[in-house]
Design a protein around this motif. Structure first.
Motif, PDB file in Angstrom:
ATOM      1  N   ILE A 132       0.860  -1.183   0.000  1.00  0.00           N
ATOM      2  CA  ILE A 132       0.000   0.000   0.000  1.00  0.00           C
ATOM      3  C   ILE A 132       0.895   1.230   0.000  1.00  0.00           C
ATOM      4  N   LEU A 133       0.713   2.078  -1.009  1.00  0.00           N
ATOM      5  CA  LEU A 133       1.383   3.377  -1.053  1.00  0.00           C
ATOM      6  C   LEU A 133       0.374   4.382  -0.527  1.00  0.00           C
ATOM      7  N   LEU A 134       0.640   4.926   0.645  1.00  0.00           N
ATOM      8  CA  LEU A 134      -0.359   5.680   1.392  1.00  0.00           C
ATOM      9  C   LEU A 134       0.061   7.126   1.595  1.00  0.00           C
ATOM     10  N   ASP A 135      -0.747   8.051   1.078  1.00  0.00           N
ATOM     11  CA  ASP A 135      -0.549   9.472   1.314  1.00  0.00           C
ATOM     12  C   ASP A 135      -1.017   9.784   2.737  1.00  0.00           C
ATOM     13  N   ILE A 136      -0.333  10.671   3.411  1.00  0.00           N
ATOM     14  CA  ILE A 136      -0.702  11.034   4.777  1.00  0.00           C
ATOM     15  C   ILE A 136      -1.836  12.049   4.803  1.00  0.00           C
ATOM     16  N   MET A 137      -1.776  13.035   3.933  1.00  0.00           N
ATOM     17  CA  MET A 137      -2.751  14.131   3.914  1.00  0.00           C
ATOM     18  C   MET A 137      -3.949  13.757   3.034  1.00  0.00           C
ATOM     19  N   LEU A 138      -4.889  13.033   3.602  1.00  0.00           N
ATOM     20  CA  LEU A 138      -6.094  12.605   2.890  1.00  0.00           C
ATOM     21  C   LEU A 138      -7.313  13.303   3.478  1.00  0.00           C
ATOM     22  N   PRO A 139      -8.343  13.505   2.670  1.00  0.00           N
ATOM     23  CA  PRO A 139      -9.577  14.074   3.215  1.00  0.00           C
ATOM     24  C   PRO A 139     -10.296  13.048   4.095  1.00  0.00           C
ATOM     25  N   GLY A 140     -10.924  13.511   5.142  1.00  0.00           N
ATOM     26  CA  GLY A 140     -11.641  12.590   6.042  1.00  0.00           C
ATOM     27  C   GLY A 140     -10.667  11.812   6.895  1.00  0.00           C
ATOM     28  N   VAL A 141     -10.607  10.522   6.677  1.00  0.00           N
ATOM     29  CA  VAL A 141      -9.695   9.638   7.409  1.00  0.00           C
ATOM     30  C   VAL A 141      -8.295   9.825   6.815  1.00  0.00           C
ATOM     31  N   ASP A 142      -7.356  10.369   7.615  1.00  0.00           N
ATOM     32  CA  ASP A 142      -6.020  10.623   7.068  1.00  0.00           C
ATOM     33  C   ASP A 142      -5.170   9.348   7.037  1.00  0.00           C
ATOM     34  N   GLY A 143      -4.012   9.456   6.442  1.00  0.00           N
ATOM     35  CA  GLY A 143      -3.134   8.300   6.267  1.00  0.00           C
ATOM     36  C   GLY A 143      -2.697   7.660   7.569  1.00  0.00           C
ATOM     37  N   TYR A 144      -2.495   8.473   8.611  1.00  0.00           N
ATOM     38  CA  TYR A 144      -2.110   7.922   9.911  1.00  0.00           C
ATOM     39  C   TYR A 144      -3.226   7.049  10.477  1.00  0.00           C
ATOM     40  N   GLN A 145      -4.470   7.512  10.347  1.00  0.00           N
ATOM     41  CA  GLN A 145      -5.605   6.747  10.858  1.00  0.00           C
ATOM     42  C   GLN A 145      -5.788   5.449  10.059  1.00  0.00           C
ATOM     43  N   VAL A 146      -5.575   5.530   8.757  1.00  0.00           N
ATOM     44  CA  VAL A 146      -5.652   4.315   7.929  1.00  0.00           C
ATOM     45  C   VAL A 146      -4.630   3.305   8.413  1.00  0.00           C
ATOM     46  N   CYS A 147      -3.410   3.772   8.622  1.00  0.00           N
ATOM     47  CA  CYS A 147      -2.331   2.891   9.066  1.00  0.00           C
ATOM     48  C   CYS A 147      -2.655   2.264  10.423  1.00  0.00           C
ATOM     49  N   LYS A 148      -3.177   3.037  11.348  1.00  0.00           N
ATOM     50  CA  LYS A 148      -3.523   2.517  12.676  1.00  0.00           C
ATOM     51  C   LYS A 148      -4.610   1.454  12.573  1.00  0.00           C
ATOM     52  N   ARG A 149      -5.620   1.698  11.736  1.00  0.00           N
ATOM     53  CA  ARG A 149      -6.727   0.728  11.603  1.00  0.00           C
ATOM     54  C   ARG A 149      -6.287  -0.560  10.937  1.00  0.00           C
ATOM     55  N   LEU A 150      -5.298  -0.475  10.080  1.00  0.00           N
ATOM     56  CA  LEU A 150      -4.809  -1.696   9.436  1.00  0.00           C
ATOM     57  C   LEU A 150      -4.065  -2.556  10.439  1.00  0.00           C
TER      58      LEU A 150
END
Length: 69
Positions: free
Chosen positions: A51-69
């Protein structure tokens, strides 16, 4: 079987450029423009290798995505 890469970026042009380059190298690419779309794609594609993940995303940001994974 082709390795599958998920690109998560809200900048469509950047995501498409990365996807084009990786596709030319033999990878299958999926694109999500926000965190919620990324979660949907991850649930329906459990065989994602990277997963290539941008940090600055609208709504759920990249950090939150990473934590949930």
């Amino acid at each position: 079987m082709m390795e599958k890469i998920l690109i998560v970026d809200d900048d469509k042009e950047i995501a498409l450029l990365i996807s084009d380059i990786l596709t030319d190298e033999g990878y299958e690419c999926l694109i999500a423009s926000n965190g919620e779309s990324a979660f949907s794609l991850i649930k329906t594609n459990p065989d994602i290798s990277l997963i290539l993940l941008d940090i600055m995303l609208p709504g759920v940001d990249g950090y939150q995505v990473c934590k949930r994974l």
